[in-house]
Scaffold this motif. Structure first.
Motif, short mmCIF file in Angstrom:
data_model
loop_
_atom_site.label_atom_id
_atom_site.label_comp_id
_atom_site.label_asym_id
_atom_site.label_seq_id
_atom_site.Cartn_x
_atom_site.Cartn_y
_atom_site.Cartn_z
N ARG A 76 26.96 31.05 -15.89
CA ARG A 76 26.56 31.03 -17.29
C ARG A 76 25.09 30.63 -17.41
O ARG A 76 24.52 29.99 -16.53
CB ARG A 76 27.42 30.05 -18.09
CG ARG A 76 28.90 30.49 -18.13
CD ARG A 76 29.69 29.54 -19.02
NE ARG A 76 29.20 29.53 -20.37
CZ ARG A 76 29.48 30.43 -21.31
NH1 ARG A 76 30.29 31.44 -21.01
NH2 ARG A 76 28.98 30.35 -22.53
N GLY A 77 24.50 30.96 -18.57
CA GLY A 77 23.11 30.66 -18.79
C GLY A 77 22.90 29.32 -19.49
O GLY A 77 23.85 28.70 -19.97
N GLN A 78 21.61 28.95 -19.56
CA GLN A 78 21.23 27.68 -20.20
C GLN A 78 20.31 27.95 -21.38
O GLN A 78 19.36 27.22 -21.63
CB GLN A 78 20.54 26.78 -19.17
CG GLN A 78 21.38 26.46 -17.96
CD GLN A 78 22.63 25.67 -18.33
OE1 GLN A 78 22.58 24.78 -19.21
NE2 GLN A 78 23.74 25.97 -17.67
N GLY A 79 20.59 28.99 -22.13
CA GLY A 79 19.79 29.32 -23.31
C GLY A 79 18.53 30.09 -23.00
O GLY A 79 17.62 30.18 -23.84
N THR A 93 30.14 45.50 -15.23
CA THR A 93 31.14 44.52 -15.66
C THR A 93 30.45 43.21 -16.01
O THR A 93 29.29 42.97 -15.63
CB THR A 93 32.16 44.27 -14.54
OG1 THR A 93 31.50 43.68 -13.42
CG2 THR A 93 32.83 45.58 -14.11
N ALA A 94 31.17 42.36 -16.73
CA ALA A 94 30.62 41.05 -17.10
C ALA A 94 30.30 40.25 -15.85
O ALA A 94 29.29 39.53 -15.78
CB ALA A 94 31.63 40.30 -17.98
N GLN A 95 31.14 40.37 -14.81
CA GLN A 95 30.93 39.63 -13.55
C GLN A 95 29.63 40.08 -12.90
O GLN A 95 28.79 39.26 -12.51
CB GLN A 95 32.10 39.88 -12.61
CG GLN A 95 32.02 39.11 -11.30
CD GLN A 95 32.34 37.63 -11.47
OE1 GLN A 95 33.22 37.27 -12.26
NE2 GLN A 95 31.62 36.78 -10.77
N THR A 96 29.44 41.40 -12.79
CA THR A 96 28.24 41.94 -12.15
C THR A 96 26.99 41.56 -12.94
O THR A 96 25.97 41.15 -12.38
CB THR A 96 28.33 43.47 -12.03
OG1 THR A 96 29.50 43.82 -11.30
CG2 THR A 96 27.11 44.05 -11.34
N LEU A 97 27.08 41.70 -14.27
CA LEU A 97 25.95 41.36 -15.12
C LEU A 97 25.60 39.88 -15.02
O LEU A 97 24.43 39.51 -14.86
CB LEU A 97 26.26 41.74 -16.57
CG LEU A 97 25.18 41.43 -17.61
CD1 LEU A 97 23.90 42.19 -17.29
CD2 LEU A 97 25.68 41.73 -19.01
N ALA A 98 26.61 39.02 -15.09
CA ALA A 98 26.37 37.58 -15.04
C ALA A 98 25.75 37.18 -13.71
O ALA A 98 24.81 36.38 -13.67
CB ALA A 98 27.68 36.84 -15.27
N GLU A 99 26.27 37.73 -12.61
CA GLU A 99 25.74 37.38 -11.28
C GLU A 99 24.31 37.85 -11.12
O GLU A 99 23.46 37.14 -10.56
CB GLU A 99 26.64 37.98 -10.20
CG GLU A 99 28.02 37.31 -10.12
CD GLU A 99 28.95 38.00 -9.14
OE1 GLU A 99 28.54 39.07 -8.61
OE2 GLU A 99 30.05 37.48 -8.89
N LEU A 130 27.62 34.68 -22.58
CA LEU A 130 27.37 34.03 -21.29
C LEU A 130 26.38 32.86 -21.42
O LEU A 130 26.01 32.25 -20.42
CB LEU A 130 26.83 35.07 -20.28
CG LEU A 130 27.85 36.11 -19.80
CD1 LEU A 130 27.14 37.18 -18.97
CD2 LEU A 130 28.96 35.46 -18.97
N GLY A 131 25.88 32.58 -22.64
CA GLY A 131 25.02 31.41 -22.84
C GLY A 131 23.55 31.71 -22.90
O GLY A 131 22.72 30.82 -22.72
N TYR A 132 23.17 32.95 -23.21
CA TYR A 132 21.74 33.31 -23.26
C TYR A 132 21.35 33.65 -24.69
O TYR A 132 22.17 34.06 -25.51
CB TYR A 132 21.46 34.51 -22.35
CG TYR A 132 21.77 34.27 -20.89
CD1 TYR A 132 20.89 33.56 -20.09
CD2 TYR A 132 22.96 34.74 -20.34
CE1 TYR A 132 21.17 33.34 -18.75
CE2 TYR A 132 23.25 34.52 -19.00
CZ TYR A 132 22.35 33.81 -18.21
OH TYR A 132 22.65 33.58 -16.88
N ARG A 133 20.01 33.47 -24.99
CA ARG A 133 19.45 33.95 -26.23
C ARG A 133 18.94 35.37 -25.98
O ARG A 133 18.28 35.63 -24.97
CB ARG A 133 18.28 33.07 -26.71
CG ARG A 133 18.72 31.70 -27.19
CD ARG A 133 17.56 30.91 -27.82
NE ARG A 133 16.46 30.73 -26.90
CZ ARG A 133 15.23 31.22 -27.09
NH1 ARG A 133 14.97 31.92 -28.16
NH2 ARG A 133 14.28 30.98 -26.21
#
Length: 785
Positions: free
Chosen positions: A655-658, A764-770, A681-684
């Motif tokens: 996850r992101g930190q903004g 996918t969300a997994q691929t994008l997040a990683e 995922l926690g991003y702006r």
């Protein structure tokens, strides 16, 4: 008139002397009348005929009365030939007149030649002239014949030599006659050779075996014909074709041998030249790359070369058989279409003026280029037909491969045209599916339906990836791997889908490292394994996986056109299933070709395998026969590096930190979806649907963006150019580029252009997040460093 005895004495009629005279006279008369030469008695003073014997009367055809009282000059046969007065004057002077060859014409017109001799002698008290006339017509004809024969022999081009019959042993029979041809051909005069044995003409190269045969024939008094090498007077060689015949006398004793010898030197040289040309022609024919058959005007074979025998594989006993029918039948039965083959042959024999050029396919898969043309001389006489057969199997295989490559290229272009749009659709489905699942927590029925949608979406994604793989546009990233480990891992997955009636057997030897994509290898094993068990599903069977190291030499790559000489790891996948016919084998690598029923396959499995091997710089071959199963051989080039071992990766969703991300996509739906996924995922996130808007946003943003994610294919400006301009504004800006399809963009190419990562749609969300987490972490490390 009576003729007194030559002594001229007159005796008493009753005295002993008179009796003796009468006896002498009677004896003379008897001889006169029985003589076989003509005799005329003339009065020496007048030159008139007083008597003529019967032989002369018969010879000239005149009666005794017709001749008596005439002079020789008055007698018609002698008229204008013999002058009576001239003859008398010569007789009076010399007492003797002789005409060697006097031509006469008889009363009935016959031509005769005579020898005429006249002399004067005393008969009693008076002189008489006796003319002896001998018929030499027969002798004259014999002499003429002999002269003619001698002239013929003298002017013959062939040597005539006559030798004595003995001795057979040394020094040999002596020469008694040679003609002018002997002198002309040998250079020796007759004077130099008469009395010598013909053996002086022999020399160092004269065949002793032939001489022995001639000597044996001489000893047996038999005729013989042989060809012999002799030597001229100047030492040069010449060949003679000799007919040797014995001559026998009336007692059957062999007295001589006559030899008729023809100079055969030119013929011998011509024959030797012909033999040389024939040998050269046969050598050329046997070294020709084409099979050659020559037949006569009746279709009977005259010659055929070694290559023809190799192409058609004629048994040895058939080549020695003079009957052509067996050979024609053998060849016909090897063709894929015997009836058409026979019809074409029959047609050409019925139309001798026509030529033909076509192709023949044999049952063993060989393709032959066949050409036939009539054989005629310069004036158009038809002698037969010549056939050429050339093995064009390899060119045909290359042509088929080229056609397949063209077909794959066409499909690839089609894939490229639809992949971007199709992946954009899938991207929307995948993204919204992720968001829907997050919203449906606590609603099992909804989650179950979303799960079914996820399965269908995954299958659609795999289908697009397969199309991209065989089109060779989606070339996978490769790394050094140990093929054994990847294959064993793939087999574990395959085992769960293969029926228990199918036994999986492995023979994997230790092999060198290869440069490959593990996912692609998985795909190969799954596709080939699935095809194999489908071929064995109605029976107990065996699926065998083998691995060996292979050294491909020049001869090997001639039959495996995708390979180059060098070391390869050969992966073989075989089954004991139903096998395939040649017609099926010709099409198995074509996209969408399948022998399976509806809903059993897409026809892409082997096309994908073929595309993977192309993208791995390797090759693939297949062998199959109906009822004998199928074996696929895959060749991976050996790579000189250690295999990379990957540690098990965590599947926790980072996850992101903004952090602030600029998301760019020309399709508003996808842009909005990306924004929502990243925000969850926690991003702006700032969303833009235009490349120009994105440039303005980066330029005008007071605080730089932490990351940019942009689509590759956009109307105003593609993502690659957009990234380049953004990096000019903010050189250290991290950029991720995403694409549903690109024939040129690869992870390596993306890095060369300054991008930090390449994402493949649908993501996918997994691929994008990683990917986002990894790029931000790398950027942070770079800034701190």
């Amino acid at each position: 008139m009576s003729i007194d005895p030559p002594n001229g004495n007159v005796a008493s009629p009753h005295s002993p002397m008179d009796l003796a005279v009468r006896v002498s006279e009677l004896s003379y008369r008897r001889l006169f009348e029985a003589a076989q030469d003509g005799i005329l008695i003339l009065d020496a003073e007048t030159g008139r005929i007083t008597d003529a014997n019967p032989f002369l009367a018969k010879l000239l055809g005149f009666s005794h009365a017709e001749m008596v009282g005439q002079t020789v000059g008055e007698l018609s046969p002698f008229k204008d030939i013999v002058s009576n007065q001239a003859m008398l004057e010569r007789l009076q002077k010399d007492g003797y007149v002789r005409y060697e060859d006097l031509p006469l014409e008889t009363k009935d017109g016959r031509k005769v030649a005579v020898e005429f001799v006249s002399n004067v002698y005393q008969a009693g008290n008076k002189k008489v002239i006796q003319c002896n006339i001998r018929d030499i017509t027969a002798r004259k004809k014999s002499e003429q014949k002999l002269a003619l024969l001698h002239s013929c022999i003298a002017h013959l081009n062939e040597i005539v030599m006559i030798t004595e019959a003995d001795p057979i042993e040394e020094p040999g029979p002596r020469i008694v006659f040679v003609n002018e041809a002997f002198e002309r051909i040998t250079g020796y005069t007759s004077a130099e050779v008469l009395g010598r044995s013909p053996r002086f003409l022999q020399g160092e190269k004269t065949d002793r075996r032939i001489l022995g045969e001639i000597q044996h024939a001489l000893a047996q008094r038999q005729a013989i014909r042989r060809e012999l090498l002799n030597y001229r007077k100047d030492g040069t060689e010449f060949w003679m074709d000799i007919d040797l015949v014995p001559l026998f006398d009336r007692t059957s004793k062999c007295t001589h041998f006559v030899a008729i010898e023809r100079d055969s030197t030119a013929e011998k040289k011509s024959a030797e030249l012909l033999l040389w040309k024939t040998a050269l022609l046969e050598a050329q024919l046997d070294s020709a790359i084409d099979g050659i058959l020559v037949v006569d005007s009746l279709g009977k074979r005259i010659l055929q070369n070694r290559r023809l025998n190799e192409l058609w594989k004629f048994p040895q006993h058939m080549l020695a058989d003079a009957d052509d029918a067996a050979q024609v039948a053998f060849a016909t039965n090897q063709t894929r279409n015997p009836e058409l083959f026979s019809q074409k042959v029959a047609y050409l024999y019925d139309h001798p003026d026509e030529s033909s050029h076509d192709e023949i396919e044999l049952l063993n898969g060989t393709f032959l280029d066949r050409y036939s043309a009539p054989v005629r001389d310069t004036v158009g006489t038809y002698y037969g037909r010549i056939w050429y057969f050339r093995d064009i199997t390899e060119p045909r295989k290359m042509e088929l491969k080229f056609r397949l490559a063209q077909k794959m290229e066409s499909i690839g272009q089609l894939a490229g045209g639809i992949a971007h749009d199709f992946n954009n659709i899938l991207a929307a489905i995948v993204g919204n599916l992720y968001l829907a699942k997050a919203e449906a927590v606590g609603h099992p029925a909804i989650l179950e339906s979303l799960g079914e949608i996820a399965i269908a979406t995954r299958r659609a994604t795999e289908l697009v990836n397969q199309i991209l793989t065989f089109s060779r546009k989606g070339k996978p990233e490769r790394e050094p791997i140990c093929l054994n480990d990847v294959v064993l891992e793939a087999l574990k997955l395959l085992r769960s889908s293969v029926p228990a009636t199918i036994r999986i057997k492995t023979e994997l030897t230790e092999t060198p490292t290869v440069l490959a994509n593990s996912t692609a290898i998985h795909q190969i094993i799954m596709n080939l394994g699935t095809n194999a068990w489908h071929a064995m599903r109605d029976q107990v069977g065996e699926l065998k996986i083998e691995m060996v190291t292979l050294e491909a030499d020049v001869d090997f790559v001639k039959t495996h056109l995708d390979l180059h000489p060098g070391r390869y790891v050969q992966l073989s996948v075989s089954d004991t299933g139903s096998g395939m016919e040649r017609a099926t084998l010709d099409h198995i690598f074509e996209p969408f070709f399948t022998t399976k029923g509806v809903d059993e396959g897409t026809g892409l499995g082997l096309a994908v395998v073929h595309g993977i091997m192309k993208s791995h710089d390797g090759g693939i071959s297949v062998y199959s026969e109906p009822g004998k199963g199928t074996v696929f051989h895959l060749y991976f080039p050996v790579f000189a590096a250690e295999a990379i071992v990957h540690e098990a990766e965590t599947k926790t969703l980072p996850r992101g930190q903004g952090e602030h991300i600029l998301f760019v996509d020309d399709e508003e739906v996808l842009a909005g979806l990306g924004k929502r996924m990243l925000e969850r995922l926690g991003y702006r996130v700032t969303m833009k649907t235009s490349a120009l808007e994105a440039i303005a946003a980066v330029r005008d943003q007071p605080k730089p963006f932490d990351l940019v994610i942009t689509d590759l294919t956009m109307p105003e400006m593609d993502g690659a150019k957009l990234g380049g301009q953004l990096l000019q504004i903010q050189p250290r800006l991290p950029i991720i580029i995403a694409t549903g399809y690109s024939g040129v963009m690869t992870p390596g190419k993306a890095r060369e252009l300054g991008f930090r990562a390449l994402l493949s749609k649908p993501t996918t969300a997994q691929t994008l997040a990683e990917a986002v987490h990894r790029v931000l972490q790398e950027d942070c490390s770079l800034r701190l460093g």
